[in-house]
Design a protein around this motif. Structure first.
Motif, short mmCIF file in Angstrom:
data_model
loop_
_atom_site.label_atom_id
_atom_site.label_comp_id
_atom_site.label_asym_id
_atom_site.label_seq_id
_atom_site.Cartn_x
_atom_site.Cartn_y
_atom_site.Cartn_z
N VAL A 186 6.31 -9.16 -0.07
CA VAL A 186 6.50 -8.74 1.47
C VAL A 186 5.61 -7.77 1.84
N ALA A 187 4.92 -8.02 2.85
CA ALA A 187 3.80 -7.26 3.35
C ALA A 187 3.90 -6.94 4.87
N PRO A 188 3.62 -5.58 5.16
CA PRO A 188 3.19 -4.35 4.30
C PRO A 188 4.40 -3.85 3.46
N GLU A 189 4.06 -3.62 2.08
CA GLU A 189 5.05 -3.22 1.00
C GLU A 189 5.74 -1.79 1.63
N SER A 190 6.89 -1.38 0.95
CA SER A 190 7.55 -0.39 1.44
C SER A 190 6.57 0.74 1.29
N ALA A 191 6.01 0.91 0.35
CA ALA A 191 5.21 2.21 -0.08
C ALA A 191 3.90 2.47 0.96
N ALA A 192 3.62 1.39 1.68
CA ALA A 192 2.67 1.49 2.45
C ALA A 192 3.30 1.67 4.02
N GLY A 193 4.50 1.99 4.00
CA GLY A 193 5.17 2.08 5.26
C GLY A 193 5.89 0.78 6.00
N GLY A 194 5.79 -0.13 5.02
CA GLY A 194 6.35 -1.51 5.70
C GLY A 194 8.08 -1.26 6.03
N PRO A 195 8.47 -2.02 6.87
CA PRO A 195 9.82 -2.20 7.16
C PRO A 195 10.73 -2.47 5.93
N LEU A 196 10.46 -3.09 4.92
CA LEU A 196 11.19 -3.03 3.95
C LEU A 196 11.80 -1.64 3.41
N GLY A 197 11.21 -0.72 3.69
CA GLY A 197 11.39 0.68 3.35
C GLY A 197 12.52 1.42 4.14
N LEU A 198 13.02 0.51 5.44
CA LEU A 198 13.84 0.94 6.35
C LEU A 198 15.15 0.39 6.09
N LEU A 199 15.24 -0.70 5.29
CA LEU A 199 16.39 -1.55 5.01
C LEU A 199 17.54 -0.72 4.10
#
Ligand code: FES
Length: 594
Positions: free
Chosen positions: A482-495
């Motif tokens: 998944v790109a961008p990754e969560s540690a690079a501010g990707g939306p996966l971090g918002l889930l």
């Protein structure tokens, strides 16, 4: 033609004296220094990389060939990466190995190089380094292990380990049974026996035209492995005289061939990342979408684990990669140049399929065209994510379920080994902070072990999502990279746990059903900003702000390299190379110091 090595060994006076004199201390006669092509043998043999340990003997066979053809072989060690031993993940060090290979080639009196590799990351690392240095180069991979067997059944590397391990977690076999299978899975020197990443990359470099036809599949302990090595030793000398460099071989058409072959063999998802990285070094445009678009016409022809039944030795006996490429016919660019000095079409012209079960025809393939790699987009993965269709459950390719989100793999495993009452078969299991920067190194944890309680109930697949990779030997409905990754501010971090996720592979979509305003609010909250906006953090899409401390975990205290990696690694959709290593720098002779 002026040999590059003449800048060392062909000099008069003090400089030539020093270079020749010290090399003569190894016992070489005078005439060895009189204008022979000097061939480096970049050897990733290491006791710490069991898959590559026999390359010590393979190098001797390469030397035979180099001497025979009038060259001067000089073997040198490279960094090596044992996939099963290196922590936190060998992928963290792929770029370091590539950097070391490139600099070793450029800084020494070499005219050409033979790259000895085998285990997963060692092959792309050697190739990336050699492509950037751009001296004539040929790859010799180490070949797979003998087929595994355990209690009367053929077992393959990785694939059957995952299966047996889940059987043990489900209580169907004992821990003693699991341990007893260890020796049966790994019976000899060589790399993994399934179409995992090592086998895939061996096939990929052959498809790219970088190793002799028929090389990829020959087992490590087969006498043929040493014959190939000797022939490669002969051939690299000719390649030097022909000035046949990677830049003449690695065209866009060569990469398209590799993408098509990857689909036909049901290759590892890791090949996507490695090919993007190699293309970046070769300065050839290649995108994630190419894997999906080019694959739509390509059926899966090879019936190997993890998506099929057989193992690499069976593929070799069935005709190897030349037979697969011959069957692919007009799906390949037959005019692409290769290390043989001939084209792909010429190389595979006489190839035959000896076993129609292992290598299917295009008319009756194992899986229909478009069954291999799906590239997904959506508000969860704006820069892309990858799903290996051939390893997934068709019933889960259109799926809506609630997310169970974990911030680390360890946190997830602890929960999955417990009762995990909130999980049901429709749940979508999510692990983040496992991307290139976040872990760091993007480990192979994407095929998350299923919750133990559900395994006992007979569940054998669920939708899993992460910014990690998975082993090429693994299987399941697993969304990766998944790109961008969560540690690079990707939306996966918002889930958040409880959010609904919609996966619709038919339209290549992966989305979280969360309103944009809510995502914006969560983003501000994550950045520690007041509700009226602004505040620190990344832009949320892509690389961290230049010069700033990259966000991320990590719990991993590395040396200088790890910090360098975290600051410069590109996202998965760009091959996870270091940004300053992309491109070809060539093999110009460095200034002298004598
Ligand atoms: Fe080395 Fe699989 S662990 S190839």
């Amino acid at each position: 033609m002026n040999l590059r090595s003449a800048a060392w060994f062909g000099r008069e006076g003090k400089a030539g004296f020093v270079h020749r004199s010290h090399s003569k201390s190894e016992g070489y006669p005078d005439d060895v220094f009189d204008g022979r092509p000097v061939i480096g043998i970049a050897n990733s043999c290491s006791d710490l990389a069991p898959c590559n340990v026999h390359l010590r003997q393979v190098a001797e066979a390469v030397k035979r060939g180099v001497w025979e053809r009038g060259g001067f072989p000089l073997e040198f060690p490279t960094m090596s990466l044992g996939e099963t031993l290196v922590r936190p993940t060998a992928m963290l060090y792929r770029n370091l190995m590539a950097m070391e290979v490139e600099e070793a080639i450029r800084s020494n009196p070499l005219d050409g190089v033979v790259l000895l590799a085998g285990c997963d990351k060692t092959t792309p690392a050697q190739v990336m380094g050699a492509v950037s240095a751009d001296l004539p180069a040929i790859v010799v991979t180490g070949g797979p292990m003998m087929n595994g067997r355990f209690r009367g059944v053929q077992v393959g590397s990785g694939t059957d380990v995952w299966r047996l391990s889940e059987d043990e977690r489900a209580g169907e076999i004992t821990a003693a049974d699991l341990r007893a299978a260890e020796s049966g899975v790994s019976r000899s020197n060589g790399h993994c026996t399934t179409m995992g990443t090592a086998s895939t990359m061996a096939c990929i470099v052959e498809a790219l035209g970088l190793q002799l036809p028929g090389s990829a599949t020959v087992p490590a302990v087969d006498a043929g492995r040493y014959k190939i090595a000797q022939l490669a030793g002969r051939r690299i000398v000719d390649m030097v005289w022909e000035d046949l460099r990677p830049s003449r071989i690695l065209t866009r058409r060569a990469f398209e061939n590799a993408v098509v072959v990857n689909a036909a063999i049901g290759g590892s998802t890791n090949a996507v990342i490695h090919l993007l990285a190699i293309a970046g070094r070769a300065e050839v445009p290649l995108s994630l979408e190419d894997f999906d678009a080019l694959g739509t016409k390509v059926p899966v022809l090879v019936d190997l684990k993890p998506h099929g039944r057989f193992l690499m030795d069976d593929l070799d006996g069935a005709g190897g990669l030349p037979a697969v490429m011959q069957e692919l016919g007009d799906l390949l660019h037959a005019d692409a140049m290769t290390v043989t000095g001939a084209t792909v079409g010429d190389n595979v012209a006489g190839a035959r399929r000896w076993d129609g079960e292992v290598i299917r025809t295009r008319a009756e393939p194992l899986l229909p065209p478009g069954s291999h790699t799906a590239v997904l987009r959506g508000n969860l993965c704006p820069n892309g994510a990858v799903l290996k269709l051939s390893a997934a459950s068709p019933s889960l390719l259109r799926h809506r379920g609630r997310a169970l989100v974990f911030d680390s793999y360890e946190e997830y495993v602890a929960a999955a080994d417990g009762e995990m009452p909130e999980a049901d078969p429709r749940s979508v299991l999510v692990v983040r902070n496992a991307g290139p920067r976040g872990y760091p190194g993007m480990p192979e944890i994407g095929n998350l072990p299923l919750p133990r309680r559900l395994l006992r109930d007979g569940v054998r697949d669920m939708v899993r999502i992460s910014d990690a990779r998975m082993s090429g030997t693994a299987f399941g409905t697993v969304v990766l990279h998944v790109a961008p990754e969560s540690a690079a501010g990707g939306p996966l971090g918002l889930l958040r746990t409880g959010d609904e996720i919609v996966l619709d592979v038919g339209v290549r979509a992966l989305d979280m059903v969360v309103p944009d305003e809510e995502l914006a609010r969560r983003r501000r909250e994550l950045a520690g900003a007041p509700e009226d906006g602004g505040g620190p953090g990344t832009d949320g899409l892509g690389e961290a702000s230049a010069g700033g401390e990259p966000p991320g975990p990590t719990g991993v205290r590395g040396g200088g390299y790890v910090e360098l990696y975290r600051r410069h690694v590109l996202q998965a959709d760009r091959g996870a190379d270091l940004d300053f290593l992309v491109g070809r720098r060539g093999g110009a002779v460095p200034r002298e110091s004598y």
